[in-house]
Design a protein around this motif. Sequence first.
Motif, PDB file in Angstrom:
ATOM      1  N   ASP A  72       2.278   5.620  -7.427  1.00  0.00           N
ATOM      2  CA  ASP A  72       1.074   5.759  -8.300  1.00  0.00           C
ATOM      3  C   ASP A  72       0.155   7.153  -7.735  1.00  0.00           C
ATOM      4  O   ASP A  72      -0.490   7.629  -8.359  1.00  0.00           O
ATOM      5  CB  ASP A  72       0.239   4.672  -8.241  1.00  0.00           C
ATOM      6  N   GLY A  73       0.320   7.272  -6.468  1.00  0.00           N
ATOM      7  CA  GLY A  73      -0.201   8.151  -5.745  1.00  0.00           C
ATOM      8  C   GLY A  73      -1.592   7.844  -5.088  1.00  0.00           C
ATOM      9  O   GLY A  73      -2.200   8.682  -4.335  1.00  0.00           O
ATOM     10  N   PHE A  74      -1.759   6.688  -5.207  1.00  0.00           N
ATOM     11  CA  PHE A  74      -3.156   5.946  -4.598  1.00  0.00           C
ATOM     12  C   PHE A  74      -3.110   4.507  -4.291  1.00  0.00           C
ATOM     13  O   PHE A  74      -2.234   3.880  -4.989  1.00  0.00           O
ATOM     14  CB  PHE A  74      -4.398   6.477  -5.321  1.00  0.00           C
ATOM     15  N   TYR A  75      -3.957   4.073  -3.596  1.00  0.00           N
ATOM     16  CA  TYR A  75      -4.064   2.592  -3.105  1.00  0.00           C
ATOM     17  C   TYR A  75      -5.748   2.273  -3.046  1.00  0.00           C
ATOM     18  O   TYR A  75      -6.219   2.844  -2.288  1.00  0.00           O
ATOM     19  CB  TYR A  75      -3.225   2.345  -1.776  1.00  0.00           C
TER      20      TYR A  75
ATOM     21  N   ALA B 244       0.817  -1.012  -0.075  1.00  0.00           N
ATOM     22  CA  ALA B 244      -0.003  -0.031   0.001  1.00  0.00           C
ATOM     23  C   ALA B 244       0.776   1.167  -0.043  1.00  0.00           C
ATOM     24  O   ALA B 244       0.562   2.051  -0.940  1.00  0.00           O
ATOM     25  CB  ALA B 244      -0.953   0.142   1.136  1.00  0.00           C
ATOM     26  N   ARG B 245       1.718   1.274   0.875  1.00  0.00           N
ATOM     27  CA  ARG B 245       2.962   2.557   0.889  1.00  0.00           C
ATOM     28  C   ARG B 245       3.636   2.780  -0.483  1.00  0.00           C
ATOM     29  O   ARG B 245       3.488   3.812  -0.875  1.00  0.00           O
ATOM     30  CB  ARG B 245       3.924   2.198   1.928  1.00  0.00           C
TER      31      ARG B 245
ATOM     32  N   THR C 259     -11.884   8.289 -11.697  1.00  0.00           N
ATOM     33  CA  THR C 259     -10.675   7.979 -12.439  1.00  0.00           C
ATOM     34  C   THR C 259      -9.491   8.867 -11.614  1.00  0.00           C
ATOM     35  O   THR C 259      -9.748   9.901 -10.935  1.00  0.00           O
ATOM     36  CB  THR C 259     -10.693   8.719 -13.699  1.00  0.00           C
ATOM     37  N   TYR C 260      -8.488   7.969 -11.298  1.00  0.00           N
ATOM     38  CA  TYR C 260      -7.299   8.436 -10.626  1.00  0.00           C
ATOM     39  C   TYR C 260      -6.024   8.590 -11.514  1.00  0.00           C
ATOM     40  O   TYR C 260      -5.877   7.658 -12.298  1.00  0.00           O
ATOM     41  CB  TYR C 260      -6.958   7.476  -9.272  1.00  0.00           C
ATOM     42  N   TYR C 261      -5.257   9.833 -11.542  1.00  0.00           N
ATOM     43  CA  TYR C 261      -4.193   9.790 -12.626  1.00  0.00           C
ATOM     44  C   TYR C 261      -3.013   9.614 -12.051  1.00  0.00           C
ATOM     45  O   TYR C 261      -2.385  10.168 -11.207  1.00  0.00           O
ATOM     46  CB  TYR C 261      -4.491  11.346 -13.112  1.00  0.00           C
ATOM     47  N   CYS C 262      -2.784   8.413 -12.416  1.00  0.00           N
ATOM     48  CA  CYS C 262      -1.419   7.917 -11.844  1.00  0.00           C
ATOM     49  C   CYS C 262      -0.155   8.858 -11.915  1.00  0.00           C
ATOM     50  O   CYS C 262       0.067   9.249 -12.962  1.00  0.00           O
ATOM     51  CB  CYS C 262      -1.125   6.610 -12.466  1.00  0.00           C
TER      52      CYS C 262
ATOM     53  N   VAL D 257     -10.375   4.225  -1.109  1.00  0.00           N
ATOM     54  CA  VAL D 257      -9.224   4.578  -1.906  1.00  0.00           C
ATOM     55  C   VAL D 257      -8.614   5.495  -0.900  1.00  0.00           C
ATOM     56  O   VAL D 257      -9.104   6.430  -0.161  1.00  0.00           O
ATOM     57  CB  VAL D 257      -9.337   5.032  -3.249  1.00  0.00           C
ATOM     58  N   ILE D 258      -7.279   5.224  -0.783  1.00  0.00           N
ATOM     59  CA  ILE D 258      -6.441   6.168   0.002  1.00  0.00           C
ATOM     60  C   ILE D 258      -5.271   6.869  -0.933  1.00  0.00           C
ATOM     61  O   ILE D 258      -4.718   6.103  -1.549  1.00  0.00           O
ATOM     62  CB  ILE D 258      -5.500   5.470   1.156  1.00  0.00           C
ATOM     63  N   LEU D 259      -5.281   8.289  -0.902  1.00  0.00           N
ATOM     64  CA  LEU D 259      -4.585   8.716  -1.902  1.00  0.00           C
ATOM     65  C   LEU D 259      -3.740   9.858  -1.074  1.00  0.00           C
ATOM     66  O   LEU D 259      -4.159  10.424  -0.238  1.00  0.00           O
ATOM     67  CB  LEU D 259      -5.333   9.231  -3.117  1.00  0.00           C
ATOM     68  N   ASP D 260      -2.646  10.174  -1.924  1.00  0.00           N
ATOM     69  CA  ASP D 260      -1.819  11.465  -1.695  1.00  0.00           C
ATOM     70  C   ASP D 260      -2.794  12.658  -2.087  1.00  0.00           C
ATOM     71  O   ASP D 260      -3.577  12.591  -3.165  1.00  0.00           O
ATOM     72  CB  ASP D 260      -0.497  11.523  -2.544  1.00  0.00           C
TER      73      ASP D 260
END
Length: 236
Positions: free
Chosen positions: A35-38, A28-29, A131-134, A176-179
């Motif tokens: 990618d910026g998210f998990y 996950a880390r 949509t998450y932008y890697c 979802v966990i994201l930066d």
Amino acid sequence: MKILFEGIVNTCFTILFMAPAPFCVDDARNSILEDGFYHLVDLEQPEQNVEMEPEGFALASEYGLDFCKLKVLDDMRVRSILQSFFDWSGLGLYLRYGRDPGHNFSFRRGGAKAGLRVLIVHMWSKGSRATYYCGSHLHSLPTIKAANGLFEIPSAGLRIAACQGKDIEFPNGGLVILDARLAFEIKQGSATTFAFTTKSELATWAKMTLPKSHGLAQKVAEMESTGIGVNFAFEE
């Protein structure tokens, strides 16, 4: 031949019904860093009987605070991810964002120079699409201040930075966990949103105000008992 056939059937049965891969905080880390998210695919439901209502419930209510505690603060996967990034973390933002297709947003800007100071948890309602932008968290992208308080990122900026979007569907909801620097788009549904940050950063954030009541005060104390800080204040 019969033995071979039975062996094939047993193998296929094992593959089809194989348990999902166990959660690994290191995976996950690394996913969040790169990618910026998990995406927590196999969202485990806590034993407590607190379910999301079909339509938006009041976040600043006893039910809303129970939901936050049981669905997020008590989730050991979320806690372990927060602990892998921060020595101490506190909840500084708790609200909901609805669908806004065609618009890309981020909570923070500044790219790699800004550093990872805030992690966002998206709790998706059933039937949502996003949509998450890697890799977009590592680029200082052009932004404009949006009406919803976030930073809107033009699609052209994401294309120039070669940030590929990953579409995710949530037929049964998900997490979802994201930066906070990552760009995302809500195509369908809604995301109940939680922002976690460090003690020094949280001290600069505005308080989340709650109506003054004994019940809400008790719920806030229960949230604080998890070891994760909260940034609430009660109205006079």
